[in-house]
Design a protein around this motif. Sequence first.
Motif, short mmCIF file in Angstrom:
data_model
loop_
_atom_site.label_atom_id
_atom_site.label_comp_id
_atom_site.label_asym_id
_atom_site.label_seq_id
_atom_site.Cartn_x
_atom_site.Cartn_y
_atom_site.Cartn_z
N THR A 44 41.94 143.83 62.72
CA THR A 44 42.03 142.50 63.33
C THR A 44 42.40 141.51 62.24
OG1 THR A 44 40.28 143.13 64.90
CG2 THR A 44 40.85 140.79 64.75
N ILE A 45 43.54 140.86 62.40
CA ILE A 45 44.07 139.97 61.37
C ILE A 45 43.67 138.54 61.71
CG2 ILE A 45 46.19 139.15 60.26
CD1 ILE A 45 47.42 141.88 61.00
N VAL A 46 42.83 137.93 60.87
CA VAL A 46 42.22 136.64 61.19
C VAL A 46 42.19 135.73 59.96
CG1 VAL A 46 40.80 137.53 63.08
CG2 VAL A 46 39.92 137.57 60.74
N SER A 47 41.78 134.49 60.20
CA SER A 47 41.59 133.52 59.13
C SER A 47 40.38 132.67 59.48
CB SER A 47 42.84 132.63 59.01
OG SER A 47 43.01 131.86 60.19
N VAL A 48 40.07 131.71 58.61
CA VAL A 48 39.01 130.73 58.89
C VAL A 48 39.67 129.37 59.06
CG1 VAL A 48 36.76 129.85 58.21
CG2 VAL A 48 37.54 132.04 57.31
N PRO A 49 39.88 128.91 60.30
CA PRO A 49 40.60 127.65 60.50
C PRO A 49 39.71 126.42 60.41
CG PRO A 49 40.11 128.62 62.62
CD PRO A 49 39.55 129.55 61.58
N PHE A 50 38.63 126.52 59.66
CA PHE A 50 37.70 125.42 59.49
C PHE A 50 37.39 125.22 58.02
CE2 PHE A 50 36.65 127.16 63.70
CZ PHE A 50 36.74 126.01 64.49
N LEU A 51 37.00 124.00 57.67
CA LEU A 51 36.58 123.69 56.32
C LEU A 51 35.09 123.99 56.15
CD1 LEU A 51 38.34 120.20 56.09
CD2 LEU A 51 39.10 122.30 54.96
N ASN A 52 34.73 124.43 54.96
CA ASN A 52 33.32 124.58 54.59
C ASN A 52 32.92 123.31 53.85
OD1 ASN A 52 30.82 125.27 53.64
ND2 ASN A 52 31.46 127.17 52.63
N SER A 53 32.22 122.45 54.54
CA SER A 53 31.92 121.12 53.97
C SER A 53 30.61 121.08 53.20
CB SER A 53 31.91 120.07 55.08
OG SER A 53 30.97 120.41 56.09
N THR A 54 30.04 122.24 52.86
CA THR A 54 28.83 122.28 52.05
C THR A 54 29.03 121.56 50.73
OG1 THR A 54 28.25 124.43 53.01
CG2 THR A 54 27.13 123.81 50.98
N ASP A 55 28.20 120.56 50.45
CA ASP A 55 28.26 119.80 49.19
C ASP A 55 29.63 119.17 48.94
OD1 ASP A 55 25.64 120.64 48.64
OD2 ASP A 55 26.35 122.45 47.66
N SER A 56 30.34 118.80 49.99
CA SER A 56 31.67 118.23 49.81
C SER A 56 31.59 116.82 49.22
CB SER A 56 32.42 118.19 51.14
OG SER A 56 31.75 117.38 52.08
N ILE A 57 32.66 116.44 48.53
CA ILE A 57 32.77 115.12 47.89
C ILE A 57 34.11 114.52 48.25
CG2 ILE A 57 33.03 113.91 45.69
CD1 ILE A 57 31.15 115.84 44.42
N SER A 58 34.13 113.23 48.53
CA SER A 58 35.38 112.48 48.69
C SER A 58 35.45 111.46 47.56
CB SER A 58 35.42 111.75 50.05
OG SER A 58 35.41 112.67 51.11
N SER A 59 36.57 111.43 46.87
CA SER A 59 36.69 110.52 45.74
C SER A 59 38.16 110.24 45.47
CB SER A 59 36.02 111.13 44.50
OG SER A 59 36.04 110.22 43.41
N SER A 60 38.43 109.61 44.33
CA SER A 60 39.79 109.36 43.90
C SER A 60 39.86 109.54 42.39
CB SER A 60 40.27 107.96 44.29
OG SER A 60 39.44 106.97 43.70
N VAL A 61 41.07 109.71 41.89
CA VAL A 61 41.28 109.90 40.45
C VAL A 61 41.15 108.56 39.74
CG1 VAL A 61 42.92 110.66 38.68
CG2 VAL A 61 42.80 111.85 40.89
N SER A 62 40.39 108.57 38.65
CA SER A 62 40.23 107.37 37.82
C SER A 62 40.92 107.59 36.49
CB SER A 62 38.74 107.06 37.61
OG SER A 62 38.58 105.95 36.77
N GLY A 63 41.97 106.85 36.23
CA GLY A 63 42.71 107.02 34.98
C GLY A 63 43.69 108.17 35.05
N SER A 64 44.14 108.63 33.90
CA SER A 64 45.16 109.67 33.81
C SER A 64 44.50 111.04 33.66
CB SER A 64 46.08 109.43 32.62
OG SER A 64 46.74 108.19 32.75
N ALA A 65 45.17 112.05 34.20
CA ALA A 65 44.71 113.42 34.02
C ALA A 65 45.11 113.93 32.65
CB ALA A 65 45.30 114.31 35.11
#
Length: 358
Positions: A44-65
């Motif tokens: 059976t060929i399958v995938s996981v079409p959901f996100l695992n949001s355990t301990d997820s973070i939303s942010s933005s880049v500060s300064g240069s990489a």
Amino acid sequence: MKKIQIAGLSALTIFGSLSAVNAQSATTDPVGYTTVTCLANSDTIVSVPFLNSTDSISSSVSGSATADGTKAEFTMSGVSGLTTDQYATLYYVRFTSGTLEGNVYQITNNGADSVKIELNGDASTDITSGDTFKIYKFWTLGSLFPVGNDTIEESTGNLAFQRKSSILLPDNTSDGIQHAPAATYFLKSTGWTNNSNTSEDSSNVILWPDTYFIIRHSSLVQSATTYTATGTVDTHAKTSIPLSTRTDGPQDNYVSIPRPIDVKLNELNLFESGSFTPSTGNLSFQRRDQLLVFDNGVQAQRKAPSKIYFHNGTNWVDNGNVTGNADEAIIKASQGIIIRKYQTNDGATIFWNNTPTY
């Protein structure tokens, strides 16, 4: 455009073919589930079409990489006090704006307010201050299928005749087509182990969000089981899926669509995004890129594709009916597919920008 059924305030409830169309507004990302029947003695060929949001973070880049060989490190805006490497290895960054929007990168290290990611051939200069991103945890064999789950039947030992259910991961690194699996794992009462090293604990083997895996029930499995995927629905406008090519022949890419609903071929944005090369005619030597689909309702191991599609520059075409229009052919939720890329002049990786239809 499909509407998604919302139960309560934040749960996406998905039934059968996911064709429900009642909708209400929600203030948080919806969650939900999909189910797939896994036939006995079959792949059976399958995938996981959901996100695992355990301990997820939303942010933005500060300064240069900062570049560090094949890696890049950057500071996270508004984030502090993280434990060293608490997001290493089992988490990834997904950019939600900027040049790398939609791309996924594994985190190799993190500091109190910074992360270092593996660039996968991209440039650190593509990361600029203000780019937004989210951190998600990878699904792993152990988190998706813990000991005692209802999908994978536990093997009684390490020997071949004792193995019941296995997980096969496709080979997305070798050149060419029709690859053997890259790795095979099976579950015992003590946890996951590797087919090639049975003393290894494989519970933390990661499952990338843009590829599929195969659930293989051996002949020891007497009846079908049900694979239920649950998690957070990806509502972001763009997911970028890398498609490898080579200069001296076709290249198979074992991918999945990270959307928990059935999707028509003409909703994939595969041809429209320029990621899928149209064929010049219906004859075999005129074919360019192809899309291979497998039927999980057929009981067999090592299945041949049930459908092969190509694009003629106007519409999708079924290899078995070249005079018809296959635009509304369905890719089912949680289904894995192969995109067989025709050879290119430079062998470059092409990024398929997929957008949700909900």
